[in-house]
Write an enzyme that holds these catalytic residues in place. Structure first.
Site, PDB file in Angstrom:
ATOM      1  N   GLU A   1       0.806  -1.225   0.000  1.00 55.57           N
ATOM      2  CA  GLU A   1       0.000   0.000   0.000  1.00 55.57           C
ATOM      3  C   GLU A   1       0.844   1.283   0.000  1.00 55.57           C
ATOM      4  O   GLU A   1       0.795   2.071   0.953  1.00 55.57           O
ATOM      5  CB  GLU A   1      -0.953   0.003   1.205  1.00 55.57           C
ATOM      6  CG  GLU A   1      -1.886  -1.196   1.228  1.00 55.57           C
ATOM      7  CD  GLU A   1      -2.909  -1.144   2.365  1.00 55.57           C
ATOM      8  OE1 GLU A   1      -2.808  -0.256   3.219  1.00 55.57           O
ATOM      9  OE2 GLU A   1      -3.800  -1.998   2.380  1.00 55.57           O
TER      10      GLU A   1
ATOM     11  N   GLU B   1      -5.289  -8.572   0.894  1.00 54.86           N
ATOM     12  CA  GLU B   1      -5.982  -8.165   2.128  1.00 54.86           C
ATOM     13  C   GLU B   1      -7.450  -7.921   1.820  1.00 54.86           C
ATOM     14  O   GLU B   1      -7.784  -7.276   0.807  1.00 54.86           O
ATOM     15  CB  GLU B   1      -5.422  -6.852   2.707  1.00 54.86           C
ATOM     16  CG  GLU B   1      -4.097  -6.978   3.391  1.00 54.86           C
ATOM     17  CD  GLU B   1      -3.645  -5.660   4.022  1.00 54.86           C
ATOM     18  OE1 GLU B   1      -4.509  -4.839   4.430  1.00 54.86           O
ATOM     19  OE2 GLU B   1      -2.419  -5.460   4.090  1.00 54.86           O
TER      20      GLU B   1
HETATM   21  O1  IFM Z   1      -4.306  -2.918   9.187  1.00 53.08           O
HETATM   22  C1  IFM Z   1      -4.246  -2.404   7.898  1.00 53.08           C
HETATM   23  C2  IFM Z   1      -3.051  -2.971   7.164  1.00 53.08           C
HETATM   24  O2  IFM Z   1      -1.866  -2.734   7.840  1.00 53.08           O
HETATM   25  C3  IFM Z   1      -2.949  -2.364   5.795  1.00 53.08           C
HETATM   26  N1  IFM Z   1      -4.192  -2.463   5.069  1.00 53.08           N
HETATM   27  C4  IFM Z   1      -5.391  -2.059   5.759  1.00 53.08           C
HETATM   28  C5  IFM Z   1      -5.486  -2.731   7.108  1.00 53.08           C
HETATM   29  C6  IFM Z   1      -6.784  -2.304   7.823  1.00 53.08           C
HETATM   30  O3  IFM Z   1      -6.807  -0.933   7.998  1.00 53.08           O
END
Ligand code: IFM
Length: 466
Positions: free
Chosen positions: A163, A372
Site C-alpha cells: 500500500e 488483504e
Molecule cells: O491494518 C491495515 C493494514 O496494515 C494495511 N491495510 C489495511 C489494514 C486495515 O486498515
C-alpha cells in the site's frame, strides 16, 4: 442455499504485518522504526497505544503458526521489519534474520507457503529523509537483496511494498501515519521514491532468483460520482481515482504516470523528480498483483457557497490525502458500515477486479491475489467464551462471493488472504479496532472467533455456501 466452488488451486490464507503483531521492539538488535517514534507523539495514536508489545508474535510465532495450521490455510502473508533485519550500517542483523528464518521454517514445517512482504510501513528511523530521499529507494533494493540471501532458498513469493498510497499520502500529506508530516510536496516525492524502490527491488530479486514469484500489493479504493450526470462530480472522481489508484498501478504496468495526474499536481511534480530510466525500472515485469480491498467511496462537488469539511487530524487542519481534490464531499449511501466506519460494498470488489483485469493485468497475463480483505467490528464474547463475530463473517462471505463472481466473469484471481489472522495494532487507531479472526485478549491469549471456524471450513473445502 447456493454453494460456490473455487478453483482447485485457489490459494487460501491470512495476512499480518510486522509492526502490528511482533512487539519486542528493542530485542535481538532491532533498532527503531518511524512507527516507534511516531507512537511517542502525543495524540498520534488512539489511547496512547504503540507496538512495543503488540501481540508478542516475536515470542509466540510458533503458537501463531499453530493457529494457521488449525485453520487449514495454505498461505501466510507476513512482513519483515526492516530495522529488525538490517542494522543502521547496512549489514544484516543476525538475530533478526534468525527470527524470520525460524518463522519461515515453522511455516514450511506446517505445510504453509510463506508470502513475504518486504515493506509494510516500518521504515528504519536511521534512514535520513525517509521516502522523500531518492537514496531510500536504493537502500530498499539492498535490503531486498539481503533478505533474499537469507531466505530465498525457502521463500518463493515476494511482495515489495504494501500500500504505497498509505506510506506516501497518510505518512507525508495528512500526517495520520508515520512519519506524520503535512507536506503535499513531500508526499509526491515519496510516491516516486516508493515506486522506484519497488522497481529496483524487483530487479534485484529477479537477478538473484529468476524463478521467484514477485509482486507488489496496492490498495485500491474505487470512487464513484454521486451524480453520474454531473461533470463536476465526474472530474472529482477522475482526480481521486488518479492519485488513489492510477498513480500507482500505471507506472508499474503501463510504464508511465498518468498524464492528467501529473498535470493536476502542477508545481508539486518537480522537474527533478523523475530521472531518465526511472520508469523503465519501475515497470520491470512482475508476476502477480496483490490487491487490497476494503471499501468504496462516493463523492460530490460542493454546492455554491458550501464549504467542504476540513480534514482534521489530531486537532490540526491538514491538506487532504486526495491532494488534487480537497473539495470532494463524501456522500453517505446508507450502506452498512464496519467498525472503521467504512461502507460494506462487496460489489465494489467485483467491479474493481473486473476493471483491473480489463484495463491492466489481463492483456499482460498477470494474475491477481487478494492480499488483504477483512473487517473490524467490536467483539462480544458469548457465554460459551466464543466471539460470535457475525458481522465480520458476513463481510468476508459477501466479498468471497464477489471474488467468485469475478472469477466466473474471467478474472484471473488466484487467491484470498484474509486480513487479519489475529487482532493487532491498527496503526493510529491503536488496539481497539479488531480485524482478527483470532481474538487476542489482555493476557495475549489466542482465541479463534466464529469467523475463524467458518473460514476453516471454507478454506478446507474450497467452497462457499450462501
Ligand atoms: O491494518 C491495515 C493494514 O496494515 C494495511 N491495510 C489495511 C489494514 C486495515 O486498515
Amino acid at each position: 442455499m447456493t454453494t460456490l466452488t473455487f478453483p482447485a488451486d485457489f490459494r487460501w490464507g491470512t495476512a499480518t504485518s510486522a509492526y502490528q503483531i511482533e512487539g519486542a521492539v528493542a530485542e535481538g538488535g532491532r533498532t527503531e522504526s518511524i512507527w516507534d517514534t511516531f507512537c511517542r507523539v502525543p495524540g498520534a495514536i488512539a489511547n496512547g497505544d504503540d507496538g512495543t508489545v503488540a501481540v508478542d508474535h516475536y515470542h509466540r510465532y510458533a503458537e501463531d503458526v499453530a493457529q494457521l495450521a488449525a485453520l487449514g490455510v495454505d498461505t501466510y502473508r507476513f512482513s519483515v521489519s526492516w530495522p529488525r533485519a538490517i542494522r543502521p550500517d547496512g549489514r544484516p542483523n543476525p538475530a533478526g534474520m534468525d527470527f524470520y528464518s525460524r518463522l519461515v521454517d515453522e511455516l514450511l514445517g506446517a505445510g504453509i507457503t510463506p508470502w513475504l512482504t518486504l515493506y509494510h510501513w516500518d521504515l528504519p528511523e536511521s534512514i535520513a529523509g525517509g521516502w522523500t530521499s531518492r537514496d531510500t529507494a536504493c537502500l530498499f533494493a539492498d535490503y531486498a537483496t539481503a533478505m533474499h540471501a537469507a531466505l530465498g532458498d525457502r521463500v518463493r513469493h515476494w511482495t515489495t511494498l504494501n500500500e504505497p498510497w498509505c506510506s506516501a499520502f497518510l505518512g507525508y500529506a495528512s500526517g495520520e501515519h508515520a512519519p506524520g508530516h503535512n507536506d503535499p510536496a513531500s508526499a509526491v516525492r515519496a510516491v516516486h521514491h516508493l515506486m522506484l524502490g519497488h522497481g529496483l527491488a524487483t530487479q534485484a530479486l529477479r537477478a538473484a532468483d529468476p524463478a521467484a514469484t514477485l509482486g507488489i500489493t496496492l490498495n485500491f479504493t474505487p470512487v464513484y460520482a454521486a451524480d453520474p450526470a454531473s461533470a463536476a462530480d465526474a472530474d472529482l472522481v477522475r482526480r481521486i481515482d488518479g492519485t488513489s489508484n492510477r498513480m500507482f498501478i500505471e507506472p508499474i504496468l503501463l510504464g508511465a504516470y498518468p498524464a492528467d495526474v501529473v498535470a493536476d499536481l502542477g508545481d508539486l511534480w518537480t522537474p527533478d523528480l523523475v530521472a531518465d530510466g526511472d520508469l523503465a525500472i519501475i515497470s520491470t515485469p512482475i508476476d502477480v498483483l496483490g490487491v487490497n480491498y476494503y471499501t468504496t467511496n462516493v463523492v460530490r462537488a460542493p454546492k455554491p457557497g458550501e464549504v467542504p469539511e476540513p480534514n482534521v487530524v489530531r486537532g490540526r487542519t491538514l491538506a487532504s490525502p486526495h491532494i488534487t481534490a480537497p473539495e470532494a464531499i463524501p456522500v453517505d449511501r446508507g450502506l452498512p458500515v464496519t467498525g472503521m466506519g467504512w461502507d460494506v460494498d462487496p460489489d465494489g470488489l467485483y467491479g474493481l477486479l473486473v476493471r483491473l483485469q480489463s484495463e491492466y493485468t489481463g492483456s499482460r497475463g498477470i494474475p491477481m491475489v487478494i492480499t488483504e480483505n477483512g473487517a473490524a467490528y467490536d467483539d462480544t464474547i458469548g457465554a460459551d467464551g466464543l466471539v460470535e463475530d457475525s458481522g465480520r463473517l458476513d463481510y468476508v462471505r459477501s466479498h468471497l462471493a464477489a471474488a467468485h463472481r469475478a472469477i466466473a466473469a474471467g478474472v484471473d484471481l488466484r487467491g484470498y488472504l484474509l486480513w487479519s489472522l489475529v487482532d493487532n495494532f491498527e496503526w493510529s487507531h491503536g488496539y481497539h479496532r479488531r480485524f482478527g479472526i483470532v481474538r487476542v485478549d489482555e493476557q495475549l491469549r489466542r482465541l479463534p472467533k466464529a469467523s475463524a471456524l467458518w473460514y476453516q471450513a471454507v478454506a478446507g473445502s474450497g467452497t462457499l455456501t450462501l
